[in-house]
Design a protein around this motif. Structure first.
Motif, PDB file in Angstrom:
ATOM      1  N   LYS A   1       0.841  -1.196   0.000  1.00 59.91           N
ATOM      2  CA  LYS A   1       0.000   0.000   0.000  1.00 59.91           C
ATOM      3  C   LYS A   1       0.877   1.248   0.000  1.00 59.91           C
ATOM      4  N   TYR A   2       0.624   2.154  -0.957  1.00 58.17           N
ATOM      5  CA  TYR A   2       1.454   3.337  -1.118  1.00 58.17           C
ATOM      6  C   TYR A   2       0.616   4.548  -1.485  1.00 58.17           C
ATOM      7  N   VAL A   3       1.138   5.718  -1.164  1.00 59.20           N
ATOM      8  CA  VAL A   3       0.533   6.970  -1.630  1.00 59.20           C
ATOM      9  C   VAL A   3       0.682   7.044  -3.140  1.00 59.20           C
ATOM     10  N   TRP A   4      -0.383   7.457  -3.824  1.00 51.76           N
ATOM     11  CA  TRP A   4      -0.328   7.611  -5.284  1.00 51.76           C
ATOM     12  C   TRP A   4      -0.749   9.029  -5.629  1.00 51.76           C
ATOM     13  N   PRO A   5       0.178   9.900  -6.044  1.00 53.64           N
ATOM     14  CA  PRO A   5      -0.138  11.320  -6.209  1.00 53.64           C
ATOM     15  C   PRO A   5      -0.618  11.721  -7.596  1.00 53.64           C
ATOM     16  N   LEU A   6      -0.552  10.810  -8.587  1.00 50.71           N
ATOM     17  CA  LEU A   6      -0.791  11.180  -9.982  1.00 50.71           C
ATOM     18  C   LEU A   6      -2.242  10.961 -10.399  1.00 50.71           C
ATOM     19  N   THR A   7      -2.797  11.935 -11.123  1.00 48.08           N
ATOM     20  CA  THR A   7      -4.094  11.744 -11.763  1.00 48.08           C
ATOM     21  C   THR A   7      -3.896  10.940 -13.050  1.00 48.08           C
ATOM     22  N   GLN A   8      -4.994  10.489 -13.654  1.00 48.84           N
ATOM     23  CA  GLN A   8      -4.880   9.762 -14.922  1.00 48.84           C
ATOM     24  C   GLN A   8      -4.284  10.650 -16.006  1.00 48.84           C
ATOM     25  N   GLU A   9      -4.653  11.921 -16.014  1.00 48.86           N
ATOM     26  CA  GLU A   9      -4.072  12.848 -16.990  1.00 48.86           C
ATOM     27  C   GLU A   9      -2.557  12.949 -16.810  1.00 48.86           C
ATOM     28  N   GLN A  10      -2.113  13.016 -15.560  1.00 44.83           N
ATOM     29  CA  GLN A  10      -0.675  13.134 -15.298  1.00 44.83           C
ATOM     30  C   GLN A  10       0.061  11.841 -15.619  1.00 44.83           C
ATOM     31  N   ILE A  11      -0.566  10.694 -15.372  1.00 49.53           N
ATOM     32  CA  ILE A  11       0.037   9.426 -15.794  1.00 49.53           C
ATOM     33  C   ILE A  11       0.240   9.444 -17.306  1.00 49.53           C
TER      34      ILE A  11
ATOM     35  N   LEU B   1      -5.347  -3.490 -15.734  1.00 48.49           N
ATOM     36  CA  LEU B   1      -4.515  -3.935 -14.611  1.00 48.49           C
ATOM     37  C   LEU B   1      -5.381  -4.333 -13.416  1.00 48.49           C
ATOM     38  N   ARG B   2      -6.486  -3.626 -13.240  1.00 49.09           N
ATOM     39  CA  ARG B   2      -7.426  -3.993 -12.177  1.00 49.09           C
ATOM     40  C   ARG B   2      -8.096  -5.331 -12.476  1.00 49.09           C
ATOM     41  N   ARG B   3      -8.562  -5.499 -13.728  1.00 48.83           N
ATOM     42  CA  ARG B   3      -9.248  -6.742 -14.094  1.00 48.83           C
ATOM     43  C   ARG B   3      -8.350  -7.955 -13.923  1.00 48.83           C
ATOM     44  N   ASP B   4      -7.057  -7.767 -14.203  1.00 46.10           N
ATOM     45  CA  ASP B   4      -6.104  -8.862 -14.058  1.00 46.10           C
ATOM     46  C   ASP B   4      -5.632  -9.037 -12.621  1.00 46.10           C
ATOM     47  N   GLU B   5      -6.231  -8.257 -11.716  1.00 44.93           N
ATOM     48  CA  GLU B   5      -5.954  -8.353 -10.270  1.00 44.93           C
ATOM     49  C   GLU B   5      -4.469  -8.153  -9.963  1.00 44.93           C
ATOM     50  N   LEU B   6      -3.895  -7.141 -10.602  1.00 45.47           N
ATOM     51  CA  LEU B   6      -2.504  -6.767 -10.331  1.00 45.47           C
ATOM     52  C   LEU B   6      -2.434  -5.597  -9.358  1.00 45.47           C
ATOM     53  N   VAL B   7      -3.319  -4.611  -9.523  1.00 50.60           N
ATOM     54  CA  VAL B   7      -3.320  -3.433  -8.655  1.00 50.60           C
ATOM     55  C   VAL B   7      -4.749  -2.975  -8.407  1.00 50.60           C
ATOM     56  N   LYS B   8      -4.906  -2.195  -7.346  1.00 51.20           N
ATOM     57  CA  LYS B   8      -6.113  -1.423  -7.092  1.00 51.20           C
ATOM     58  C   LYS B   8      -5.665   0.021  -6.934  1.00 51.20           C
ATOM     59  N   LEU B   9      -6.017   0.840  -7.915  1.00 50.67           N
ATOM     60  CA  LEU B   9      -5.574   2.229  -7.942  1.00 50.67           C
ATOM     61  C   LEU B   9      -6.765   3.126  -7.674  1.00 50.67           C
ATOM     62  N   GLY B  10      -6.733   3.805  -6.523  1.00 46.89           N
ATOM     63  CA  GLY B  10      -7.829   4.683  -6.142  1.00 46.89           C
ATOM     64  C   GLY B  10      -7.347   6.096  -5.927  1.00 46.89           C
ATOM     65  N   ARG B  11      -8.202   6.940  -5.412  1.00 48.71           N
ATOM     66  CA  ARG B  11      -7.854   8.330  -5.181  1.00 48.71           C
ATOM     67  C   ARG B  11      -6.776   8.437  -4.104  1.00 48.71           C
ATOM     68  N   GLY B  12      -5.589   8.799  -4.522  1.00 45.12           N
ATOM     69  CA  GLY B  12      -4.501   9.045  -3.581  1.00 45.12           C
ATOM     70  C   GLY B  12      -3.812   7.816  -3.051  1.00 45.12           C
TER      71      GLY B  12
END
Length: 249
Positions: A179-189, A207-218
């Motif tokens: 679990k990590y802080v994620w500072p980037l928006t989709q536009e910034q990615i 990546l979510r469907r393949d159950e590799l990551v869960k990327l949410g707000r922040g």
């Protein structure tokens, strides 16, 4: 010592100590550097291309990023910097900024006069070597980003970026395990990986469907670290950090 009670430059000191082992003399020299603390809002320009900054910035909290703008207004994000990073050290010798530096999130920065930093380098060669090594690693990361945009496919680019930020965040003490802080928006990615926001969204969903990551707000949660490394063609050696045992666990 609690986070609130520690020296403002403690994150920078810990990072440089990872680069080259510092002695008590070098640590004291860093702690004695004149500096002032300022908070910057998300999106604020800290340095603009063409500026001649008189200070370097050590990141106390938050994230900032480097970028360049094309003639028609397109933005390319060149690097992301976090807790403990020293930014603008190379401008001491170049004299003029050749890119922009902006706050990616709200951030607290320690502004250190470049002249004071240069004097500390001259007085303490071990300290100069630590910053030199840190700048060389920045160059290694920049080469990997160039490879990422130039030769990896869209899925690899995004997965690789998530892997890199996880390793760097863990080394900086900003997360552990998965679990990590994620500072980037989709536009910034997209601006960092040469993709549109729509394409970036499709990659994240895959990546979510393949159950590799869960990327949410922040926040990012890595579900399958080994699978994510394979998806991103990621090998951490270019970061020159110690073995990330907890990530691999």
């Amino acid at each position: 010592m609690t986070r609130s009670a520690e020296h403002a430059l403690a994150p920078l000191i810990r990072k440089l100590d990872r680069r080259v082992k510092l002695g008590a003399v070098e640590i004291e020299a860093l702690e004695r550097l004149p500096h002032y603390i300022a908070e910057v809002d998300r999106g604020r320009f800290i340095v603009r291309e063409g500026d001649k900054p008189g200070h370097c910035m050590a990141i106390v909290e938050g994230f900032i990023y480097r970028n360049k703008i094309t003639g028609d207004g397109g933005r390319q994000i060149l690097s992301v910097h976090l807790h403990g990073d020293l930014v603008c050290a190379h401008d001491q010798l170049l004299g003029e900024a050749d890119h922009n530096i902006q706050a990616l999130t709200r951030a607290r920065l320690a502004y250190i006069p470049q002249a004071a930093l240069l004097a500390a380098f001259e007085a303490h060669p071990v300290l100069a070597r630590a910053v030199w090594r840190d700048n060389l690693i920045d160059g290694s990361v920049a080469r990997e980003w160039l490879l990422n945009v130039g030769r990896r496919n869209a899925r690899q680019r995004v997965a690789h970026m998530i892997c890199e930020m996880a390793v760097r965040s863990e080394a900086a003490g900003l997360g552990s395990g998965s679990k990590y802080v994620w500072p980037l928006t989709q536009e910034q990615i997209g601006d960092a990986s040469g993709l549109t926001s729509v394409h970036t969204n499709r990659i994240i969903q895959s990546l979510r469907r393949d159950e590799l990551v869960k990327l949410g707000r922040g926040e990012v949660r890595i579900v399958d670290w080994l699978g994510l490394q394979l998806a991103g063609d990621f090998r951490s050696s270019y970061l020159h950090e110690q073995d990330q045992a907890r990530l691999a666990a």
